[in-house]
Design a protein around this motif. Structure first.
Motif: not given
Length: 174
Positions: A143-150
């Motif tokens: 979830n943290a990686v997805r948030r950072a990518q977004r």
């Protein structure tokens, strides 16, 4: 020991849905045991008993994590089926946390699973607290990686949208 169960939010309340986990194992008692462990912890569960069912479930649904057994054919202990399945999954689902489970663990198998993209490796029989910790950690990390990518994508869009304005401002200032 496991943490206290939390209520499972629903889409109608506007709250975030509980994390969904696909569990893949050819042994029904393993699937049932994992369901009994994970549902009270607030996870939504879907089960698959074959590599085909895993791939089909991944095509039809989105999951927060996958618990994947390595052996599906009777009397097979090499883990090749699961490793090949892991490679197929990674070719389509590069960000999905995949936690490998097997009763036939050895160092070479664990290394090969990690090389092919496993997020973690659990030996059966598993320790409940360790499995829950690994699952929570992998979902949180994903979830943290997805948030950072977004956020990075949003920043790129904002920078691109402001570029003409910045150029015009710079031209006026000269």
């Amino acid at each position: 020991m496991s943490t206290a169960a939390q209520p499972v939010p629903t889409e109608t309340t506007g709250a975030k849905l509980a994390p969904s986990v696909l569990i893949a194992d050819d042994q029904p008692h393993i699937l049932d045991a994992l369901e009994l462990l994970l549902e009270p912890e607030g996870y939504r569960i879907e089960k698959a008993t074959s590599p085909y069912m895993v791939l089909d479930a991944l095509k039809c649904n989105s999951f927060d994590a996958l618990l994947l057994d390595l052996n599906y054919t009777r009397d097979t202990t090499s883990g090749r089926e699961g490793l090949d399945l892991l490679s197929q999954i990674r070719s389509h689902e590069s960000q999905l946390p995949v936690i490998i489970m097997t009763a036939w663990a050895n160092v070479d198998l664990a290394v090969e699973a990690m090389r092919r993209g496993a997020s973690d490796f659990i030996q059966k029989p598993w320790d409940n607290a360790r499995l829950l910790t690994i699952l929570r950690t992998q979902i949180d990390l994903s979830n943290a990686v997805r948030r950072a990518q977004r956020l990075e994508a949003e920043n790129r869009l904002l920078r691109a949208a402001n570029l003409p304005e910045l150029i015009a401002t710079a031209a006026i200032m000269q």
